[in-house]
Design a protein around this motif. Sequence first.
Motif, PDB file in Angstrom:
ATOM      1  N   TRP A  99       0.858  -1.186   0.000  1.00 34.06           N
ATOM      2  CA  TRP A  99       0.000   0.000   0.000  1.00 34.06           C
ATOM      3  C   TRP A  99       0.893   1.235   0.000  1.00 34.06           C
ATOM      4  N   PRO A 100       0.884   2.049  -1.064  1.00 38.04           N
ATOM      5  CA  PRO A 100       1.829   3.160  -1.194  1.00 38.04           C
ATOM      6  C   PRO A 100       1.910   4.092   0.016  1.00 38.04           C
TER       7      PRO A 100
ATOM      8  N   ALA B 237       5.528   5.821   4.475  1.00 41.79           N
ATOM      9  CA  ALA B 237       5.821   6.006   5.896  1.00 41.79           C
ATOM     10  C   ALA B 237       6.999   5.130   6.319  1.00 41.79           C
ATOM     11  N   GLN B 238       7.056   3.906   5.790  1.00 44.26           N
ATOM     12  CA  GLN B 238       8.185   3.027   6.103  1.00 44.26           C
ATOM     13  C   GLN B 238       9.495   3.637   5.599  1.00 44.26           C
ATOM     14  N   TRP B 239       9.453   4.185   4.395  1.00 52.22           N
ATOM     15  CA  TRP B 239      10.659   4.802   3.825  1.00 52.22           C
ATOM     16  C   TRP B 239      11.140   5.951   4.699  1.00 52.22           C
ATOM     17  N   LEU B 240      10.214   6.762   5.165  1.00 55.42           N
ATOM     18  CA  LEU B 240      10.583   7.872   6.042  1.00 55.42           C
ATOM     19  C   LEU B 240      11.167   7.360   7.356  1.00 55.42           C
ATOM     20  N   LEU B 241      10.560   6.329   7.909  1.00 56.89           N
ATOM     21  CA  LEU B 241      11.052   5.770   9.165  1.00 56.89           C
ATOM     22  C   LEU B 241      12.466   5.228   9.004  1.00 56.89           C
ATOM     23  N   GLU B 242      12.743   4.641   7.857  1.00 55.39           N
ATOM     24  CA  GLU B 242      14.082   4.115   7.583  1.00 55.39           C
ATOM     25  C   GLU B 242      15.170   5.182   7.617  1.00 55.39           C
TER      26      GLU B 242
ATOM     27  N   PHE C 173      12.919  -1.223   6.680  1.00 52.78           N
ATOM     28  CA  PHE C 173      11.487  -1.504   6.618  1.00 52.78           C
ATOM     29  C   PHE C 173      10.982  -1.715   5.193  1.00 52.78           C
ATOM     30  N   THR C 174      11.781  -1.427   4.180  1.00 52.80           N
ATOM     31  CA  THR C 174      11.318  -1.586   2.801  1.00 52.80           C
ATOM     32  C   THR C 174      12.025  -2.719   2.068  1.00 52.80           C
TER      33      THR C 174
ATOM     34  N   LEU D 180       0.910 -10.458   4.571  1.00 51.94           N
ATOM     35  CA  LEU D 180      -0.168 -10.104   5.484  1.00 51.94           C
ATOM     36  C   LEU D 180      -0.027  -8.649   5.902  1.00 51.94           C
ATOM     37  N   LYS D 181      -1.076  -8.131   6.565  1.00 48.40           N
ATOM     38  CA  LYS D 181      -1.023  -6.801   7.175  1.00 48.40           C
ATOM     39  C   LYS D 181      -0.613  -5.725   6.164  1.00 48.40           C
ATOM     40  N   ALA D 182      -1.463  -5.533   5.154  1.00 51.27           N
ATOM     41  CA  ALA D 182      -1.199  -4.564   4.082  1.00 51.27           C
ATOM     42  C   ALA D 182       0.141  -4.827   3.404  1.00 51.27           C
ATOM     43  N   GLY D 183       0.494  -6.098   3.333  1.00 55.07           N
ATOM     44  CA  GLY D 183       1.731  -6.485   2.664  1.00 55.07           C
ATOM     45  C   GLY D 183       2.989  -6.194   3.439  1.00 55.07           C
TER      46      GLY D 183
END
Length: 216
Positions: free
Chosen positions: A158-159, A164-169, A180-181, A201-204
Amino acid sequence: MDSPAERQVTETPTAKQRRVWDRYAPSYDKQIAFFERVQFAGGREWLGARARGRVLEVAIGTGRSLPYYPADATVVGVELSPAMLDIARHRAADLGRAVDLRQGDAEQLPFASASLDTVVCALSLCSIPHPGQAIDEMKRVLVPGGRLLLLDHIGSTWPPVRAAQWLLERITVRTAGEHFTRRQLPLVRAAGFTIVEAERLKAGTVERIHAVRPES
């Protein structure tokens, strides 16, 4: 003694991981418990139900998967962090389970080639510095037909979540080597494994992989 800035420049990625996990070891079980109930629910049970024979868990951490392995499995665990390994030893003792626990590096496994029936890695390829090298090592130590079982968090399908994962990284990669990606499935395929099961699972954001080393 080196300053934090000097240490960041001079230490290797593997040494950094050892330092990070030694620091987090005392609080790890408490911190991960919520995520294992919600995001990764049933994941360790899924791994344990598929493990057979001589089992190696790579990056065994504090031993949270130990309760789920079959009673007749022979379990060996490798962990980079001595502090995490100490907790795993206590957990194994509390369970009354004989487990051979060793300090070691996922990228240079201290086992003979084709010596194990199952290799498990749970929630760890996200932070191992060179995951492709680690997967190659997992293949090396497996017998032909041996099982590779992986559980990890990966980049979402889910984009908005992936963004958000990219930012957290931007923070976690620098401070703890945590990605996270990443996605492990292409690396497993590139290593020559045959995929038996793969589910997201969980939005991929969570992936479970069951693969086998080809017979030839």
